[in-house]
Motif scaffolding. Sequence first.
Motif, PDB file in Angstrom:
ATOM      1  N   LYS A 324       0.808  -1.226   0.000  1.00 40.97           N
ATOM      2  CA  LYS A 324       0.000   0.000   0.000  1.00 40.97           C
ATOM      3  C   LYS A 324       0.837   1.271   0.000  1.00 40.97           C
ATOM      4  O   LYS A 324       0.411   2.303  -0.500  1.00 40.97           O
ATOM      5  CB  LYS A 324      -0.955  -0.016   1.201  1.00 40.97           C
ATOM      6  N   ASP A 325       2.048   1.180   0.573  1.00 39.43           N
ATOM      7  CA  ASP A 325       2.926   2.348   0.569  1.00 39.43           C
ATOM      8  C   ASP A 325       4.099   2.179  -0.396  1.00 39.43           C
ATOM      9  O   ASP A 325       5.081   2.908  -0.330  1.00 39.43           O
ATOM     10  CB  ASP A 325       3.458   2.622   1.979  1.00 39.43           C
ATOM     11  N   GLY A 326       4.007   1.186  -1.316  1.00 38.13           N
ATOM     12  CA  GLY A 326       5.086   0.908  -2.256  1.00 38.13           C
ATOM     13  C   GLY A 326       5.025   1.806  -3.488  1.00 38.13           C
ATOM     14  O   GLY A 326       3.978   2.376  -3.818  1.00 38.13           O
ATOM     15  N   ALA A 327       6.149   1.884  -4.196  1.00 43.29           N
ATOM     16  CA  ALA A 327       6.254   2.763  -5.353  1.00 43.29           C
ATOM     17  C   ALA A 327       5.347   2.327  -6.504  1.00 43.29           C
ATOM     18  O   ALA A 327       4.917   3.154  -7.314  1.00 43.29           O
ATOM     19  CB  ALA A 327       7.714   2.814  -5.826  1.00 43.29           C
ATOM     20  N   LEU A 328       5.050   1.020  -6.588  1.00 43.56           N
ATOM     21  CA  LEU A 328       4.237   0.512  -7.700  1.00 43.56           C
ATOM     22  C   LEU A 328       2.843   0.093  -7.241  1.00 43.56           C
ATOM     23  O   LEU A 328       2.178  -0.709  -7.909  1.00 43.56           O
ATOM     24  CB  LEU A 328       4.957  -0.679  -8.358  1.00 43.56           C
ATOM     25  N   ASN A 329       2.393   0.639  -6.130  1.00 42.09           N
ATOM     26  CA  ASN A 329       1.078   0.299  -5.610  1.00 42.09           C
ATOM     27  C   ASN A 329      -0.039   0.612  -6.595  1.00 42.09           C
ATOM     28  O   ASN A 329      -1.091  -0.043  -6.594  1.00 42.09           O
ATOM     29  CB  ASN A 329       0.833   1.043  -4.297  1.00 42.09           C
ATOM     30  N   PHE A 330       0.185   1.604  -7.473  1.00 42.87           N
ATOM     31  CA  PHE A 330      -0.855   1.990  -8.436  1.00 42.87           C
ATOM     32  C   PHE A 330      -1.151   0.879  -9.444  1.00 42.87           C
ATOM     33  O   PHE A 330      -2.153   0.936 -10.165  1.00 42.87           O
ATOM     34  CB  PHE A 330      -0.433   3.270  -9.165  1.00 42.87           C
ATOM     35  N   LEU A 331      -0.303  -0.161  -9.487  1.00 42.67           N
ATOM     36  CA  LEU A 331      -0.530  -1.287 -10.397  1.00 42.67           C
ATOM     37  C   LEU A 331      -1.322  -2.411  -9.723  1.00 42.67           C
ATOM     38  O   LEU A 331      -1.535  -3.463 -10.331  1.00 42.67           O
ATOM     39  CB  LEU A 331       0.807  -1.831 -10.902  1.00 42.67           C
ATOM     40  N   VAL A 332      -1.735  -2.188  -8.479  1.00 45.09           N
ATOM     41  CA  VAL A 332      -2.570  -3.153  -7.759  1.00 45.09           C
ATOM     42  C   VAL A 332      -3.953  -2.536  -7.577  1.00 45.09           C
ATOM     43  O   VAL A 332      -4.093  -1.478  -6.968  1.00 45.09           O
ATOM     44  CB  VAL A 332      -1.966  -3.509  -6.387  1.00 45.09           C
ATOM     45  N   PHE A 333      -4.950  -3.197  -8.116  1.00 42.75           N
ATOM     46  CA  PHE A 333      -6.319  -2.668  -8.063  1.00 42.75           C
ATOM     47  C   PHE A 333      -7.107  -3.424  -7.001  1.00 42.75           C
ATOM     48  O   PHE A 333      -7.083  -4.653  -6.950  1.00 42.75           O
ATOM     49  CB  PHE A 333      -6.989  -2.791  -9.429  1.00 42.75           C
ATOM     50  N   ARG A 334      -7.797  -2.681  -6.168  1.00 39.37           N
ATOM     51  CA  ARG A 334      -8.602  -3.270  -5.096  1.00 39.37           C
ATOM     52  C   ARG A 334     -10.011  -2.701  -5.154  1.00 39.37           C
ATOM     53  O   ARG A 334     -10.180  -1.501  -5.339  1.00 39.37           O
ATOM     54  CB  ARG A 334      -7.983  -2.969  -3.726  1.00 39.37           C
ATOM     55  N   PHE A 335     -10.977  -3.575  -5.031  1.00 39.01           N
ATOM     56  CA  PHE A 335     -12.361  -3.097  -4.972  1.00 39.01           C
ATOM     57  C   PHE A 335     -13.172  -3.992  -4.050  1.00 39.01           C
ATOM     58  O   PHE A 335     -12.897  -5.180  -3.899  1.00 39.01           O
ATOM     59  CB  PHE A 335     -12.986  -3.023  -6.362  1.00 39.01           C
ATOM     60  N   GLU A 336     -14.160  -3.382  -3.430  1.00 36.00           N
ATOM     61  CA  GLU A 336     -14.978  -4.096  -2.455  1.00 36.00           C
ATOM     62  C   GLU A 336     -16.195  -4.707  -3.124  1.00 36.00           C
ATOM     63  O   GLU A 336     -16.860  -4.074  -3.946  1.00 36.00           O
ATOM     64  CB  GLU A 336     -15.423  -3.147  -1.344  1.00 36.00           C
ATOM     65  N   ILE A 337     -16.452  -5.962  -2.782  1.00 35.36           N
ATOM     66  CA  ILE A 337     -17.645  -6.644  -3.269  1.00 35.36           C
ATOM     67  C   ILE A 337     -18.745  -6.427  -2.238  1.00 35.36           C
ATOM     68  O   ILE A 337     -18.717  -7.000  -1.132  1.00 35.36           O
ATOM     69  CB  ILE A 337     -17.367  -8.137  -3.501  1.00 35.36           C
ATOM     70  N   SER A 338     -19.697  -5.579  -2.595  1.00 33.21           N
ATOM     71  CA  SER A 338     -20.705  -5.137  -1.620  1.00 33.21           C
ATOM     72  C   SER A 338     -21.511  -6.290  -1.044  1.00 33.21           C
ATOM     73  O   SER A 338     -21.967  -6.232   0.103  1.00 33.21           O
ATOM     74  CB  SER A 338     -21.644  -4.110  -2.273  1.00 33.21           C
ATOM     75  N   GLY A 339     -21.689  -7.355  -1.824  1.00 33.59           N
ATOM     76  CA  GLY A 339     -22.484  -8.479  -1.342  1.00 33.59           C
ATOM     77  C   GLY A 339     -21.866  -9.224  -0.176  1.00 33.59           C
ATOM     78  O   GLY A 339     -22.548 -10.010   0.490  1.00 33.59           O
ATOM     79  N   LEU A 340     -20.583  -8.983   0.080  1.00 36.67           N
ATOM     80  CA  LEU A 340     -19.913  -9.675   1.184  1.00 36.67           C
ATOM     81  C   LEU A 340     -19.873  -8.852   2.465  1.00 36.67           C
ATOM     82  O   LEU A 340     -19.467  -9.347   3.516  1.00 36.67           O
ATOM     83  CB  LEU A 340     -18.478 -10.044   0.778  1.00 36.67           C
ATOM     84  N   ILE A 341     -20.272  -7.596   2.363  1.00 38.82           N
ATOM     85  CA  ILE A 341     -20.238  -6.724   3.541  1.00 38.82           C
ATOM     86  C   ILE A 341     -21.257  -7.207   4.576  1.00 38.82           C
ATOM     87  O   ILE A 341     -22.419  -7.450   4.244  1.00 38.82           O
ATOM     88  CB  ILE A 341     -20.531  -5.268   3.142  1.00 38.82           C
ATOM     89  N   GLY A 342     -20.812  -7.368   5.802  1.00 39.16           N
ATOM     90  CA  GLY A 342     -21.728  -7.725   6.885  1.00 39.16           C
ATOM     91  C   GLY A 342     -21.778  -9.195   7.230  1.00 39.16           C
ATOM     92  O   GLY A 342     -22.472  -9.578   8.172  1.00 39.16           O
ATOM     93  N   ILE A 343     -21.047 -10.066   6.496  1.00 33.63           N
ATOM     94  CA  ILE A 343     -21.016 -11.485   6.851  1.00 33.63           C
ATOM     95  C   ILE A 343     -20.051 -11.664   8.026  1.00 33.63           C
ATOM     96  O   ILE A 343     -18.882 -11.294   7.954  1.00 33.63           O
ATOM     97  CB  ILE A 343     -20.563 -12.355   5.668  1.00 33.63           C
ATOM     98  N   MET A 344     -20.542 -12.235   9.107  1.00 32.35           N
ATOM     99  CA  MET A 344     -19.732 -12.411  10.319  1.00 32.35           C
ATOM    100  C   MET A 344     -19.564 -13.900  10.624  1.00 32.35           C
ATOM    101  O   MET A 344     -20.543 -14.646  10.689  1.00 32.35           O
ATOM    102  CB  MET A 344     -20.396 -11.724  11.507  1.00 32.35           C
ATOM    103  N   GLN A 345     -18.319 -14.311  10.791  1.00 33.92           N
ATOM    104  CA  GLN A 345     -18.037 -15.677  11.236  1.00 33.92           C
ATOM    105  C   GLN A 345     -18.069 -15.707  12.759  1.00 33.92           C
ATOM    106  O   GLN A 345     -17.429 -14.890  13.420  1.00 33.92           O
ATOM    107  CB  GLN A 345     -16.653 -16.119  10.733  1.00 33.92           C
ATOM    108  N   ASN A 346     -18.825 -16.653  13.292  1.00 34.03           N
ATOM    109  CA  ASN A 346     -18.986 -16.753  14.742  1.00 34.03           C
ATOM    110  C   ASN A 346     -18.763 -18.202  15.170  1.00 34.03           C
ATOM    111  O   ASN A 346     -19.566 -18.796  15.879  1.00 34.03           O
ATOM    112  CB  ASN A 346     -20.385 -16.284  15.139  1.00 34.03           C
ATOM    113  N   ILE A 347     -17.646 -18.750  14.691  1.00 33.08           N
ATOM    114  CA  ILE A 347     -17.353 -20.159  14.910  1.00 33.08           C
ATOM    115  C   ILE A 347     -16.961 -20.402  16.369  1.00 33.08           C
ATOM    116  O   ILE A 347     -16.150 -19.646  16.924  1.00 33.08           O
ATOM    117  CB  ILE A 347     -16.217 -20.614  13.967  1.00 33.08           C
ATOM    118  N   PRO A 348     -17.507 -21.441  17.000  1.00 33.00           N
ATOM    119  CA  PRO A 348     -17.219 -21.688  18.417  1.00 33.00           C
ATOM    120  C   PRO A 348     -15.738 -21.794  18.748  1.00 33.00           C
ATOM    121  O   PRO A 348     -15.315 -21.429  19.845  1.00 33.00           O
ATOM    122  CB  PRO A 348     -17.947 -23.018  18.686  1.00 33.00           C
TER     123      PRO A 348
END
Length: 555
Positions: A324-348
């Motif tokens: 994220k703070d690297g010189a070539l970070n602009f060549l890495v694309f990140r995007f959020e998949i809205s359908g996954l927001i809010g899924i919580m793992q609550n494994i014992p």
Amino acid sequence: MWFQIYDPLGNQWLSAFVALLPILLFFVSLVYLNLQGYVAGFLTVVLATLIALFVYDMPLTNAIGSLIYGGLYGLYPIAWIIIAAIFLYKLTVKSGYFDILRESIIAITPDQRIQVILIGFCFGAFLEGAIGFGGPVAITAALLVGLGLRPLYAAGLCMIANTAPVAFGAVGIPIIAMAGALNFPALEISSMAGHMLPPLSVFIPFFLVFLMDGLKGVKETWPVALVAGGSFALIQYLTATKLGPELPDIASAVVSIIVVALFLRIWKPKNVFKFDEEVGGKANVENKPNYSVGQIILAWLPFVILILAIIVWTQPWFKALFAKDGALNFLVFRFEISGLIGIMQNIPVVPEPKAVNSIFTFPLINTVGTSIFLVAIITMIILRVKVSTAIKTFGETLNEMKFAILTIALVVGFAFISNYSGISASLALALAQTGDAFAFFSPVVGWIGVFLTGSDTSSNLLFGGLQQLTARALDIPEVLFLAANSVGGVVGKMISPQSIAIACAAVGLVGRESDLFKFTVKYSIIFVIVIGLFTYALAMLHKNGVIDLLAITTS
């Protein structure tokens, strides 16, 4: 927020049975209905989605988000690695230099026992590391038939020889894919596998000779079998534990081939073994092409460059350029998949609830597939392949891979919806009730997975979550079970219907798949039992404080 449910039916075993249904459907679709992989994958995804929605009460948007994330991850980086690797291989074939590379191995010895070690074991491991996914067995079996081996023996021996390198096949993608899906360090899984596989790697060359020529053959060739297996195992251990999953097969195979070739300059077996003198004798020796040292070096050069490129791509300083703070970070694309927001793992077995990863990362350069593709471009230049030929070859690769790519996307989609809906956790929590005995069955699960899918990658994606969560429930380092899934899977490859079909087609035995299955199945069962006992021993030694598995994999 939606919290995962792990016992929707009020009985853990009943819930686990329902969670098992998509896997059973996949098994039936492949084994009994003989459906194509992508059809079986599609049906499995549909059933898993229905179970997630109506049994586990997963919101529709979350289910769709899981499938999208899994499908995208299947396409990139997994499918991209395979496409680039096969493209590189095809360029060497188109240039004519692959024939020189092949002949440089064949010219080393006329003894067919040693040819099987060199081609089936060493060269097959090299191809497994470079392209994987069925290609190595097809190529090496066809080569051995051309050298005079009987088709069934050639196919069977290559299937068995292809066990040791499978965990690190296709530039490490089985471990890379599982690590990415589970958000677990790939190097730690690679390191554990690197501790578990070397004994098998040493044993395989001896076993191949035994199957061909019995104990007499082992007595006559044990020095070269030891040199081949020992050098392979040593480099496999060093690269897997120090560098990661990308290089072990390629580096081990290259070193093993070189060491065996040099060793055969000072040592020869007392008797030259051939299955059939008329087919595999004089003609092959007399008609052997004479290539210059320069031609041989040029034939191997693309794969030498590939090794160097992968070393660079796996270095911390190179990876830091794309952070994220690297010189070539602009060549890495990140995007959020809205359908996954809010899924919580609550494994014992996990201390506190945790949100699943909803960010999809698209590294344009910092992925192994791109390094292989760049090597392919360099290969096009140094081997003087026309641009038009290269473009046509890339198109052929995409066309040949289209159904494989679709299958991968579907299988990874199934893996993600299983993990994100809680289906995998249901299975794991039920199996955890078997107690410490699961340490024996951990590699058996991977073995079954490769039998079903034909791919260690697919098996790791199907069962990685189950292995991880069961290990947590049993208070055993999860890296052991994750590695065991992959290691157990390698010996399932020799009985996979897809692998058997590929091998039979390569040697002209279409319709005799059952004969090849009968040849390999007994050895596959013996191997997985031994691996299961070994895994159980490691788990118990750790629990009793004799060894520290976590220290082994992180040192």
